[in-house]
Design a protein around this motif. Structure first.
Motif: not given
Length: 114
Positions: A30-34, A36-57
């Motif tokens: 999903f991140f690879r596909k979207h 650019d759109e996530l970055a334009r919306a300013g939430v790409a880093h939040l998506f990646l941080l949520d993915s990191a949190r899920r990895r830790l869980a």
């Protein structure tokens, strides 16, 4: 009596969101596909941080994948302090970093943020 479908299956298909590794793979796709759109919306880093949190869980995932995701989040939003806080949390040897040192780094990151 009607049969019920369990929460892990819907119409005979297993939900990938309930399987940890499949969830990680789908989020990466999903991140690879979207990206650019996530970055334009300013939430790409939040998506990646949520993915990191899920990895830790995920018990068998380890800290390495979470650290790489937090580092990618820092690259996406270098002025945000949240990626750096996650990096401190998952960094190798993070258990031996003293609390005062973490506090200093946290305060330093606030100074950088506009």
């Amino acid at each position: 009596m009607p049969t019920t479908v369990s929460s892990s299956t819907a119409h005979g298909l297993e939900r990938k969101s309930l399987q940890a590794q499949e969830n990680h793979d789908v989020r990466a796709y999903f991140f690879r596909k979207h990206r650019d759109e996530l970055a334009r919306a300013g939430v790409a880093h939040l998506f990646l941080l949520d993915s990191a949190r899920r990895r830790l869980a995920t018990p068998d995932s380890g800290r390495g994948p979470a650290w790489r995701l937090a580092l990618a989040a820092a690259r996406e939003a270098p002025l945000s302090r949240r990626p750096y806080q996650m990096l401190l949390r998952v960094a190798p040897g993070s258990r031996i970093v003293s609390r005062p040192f973490r506090r200093v780094l946290s305060l330093a990151s606030r100074v950088v943020k506009p």
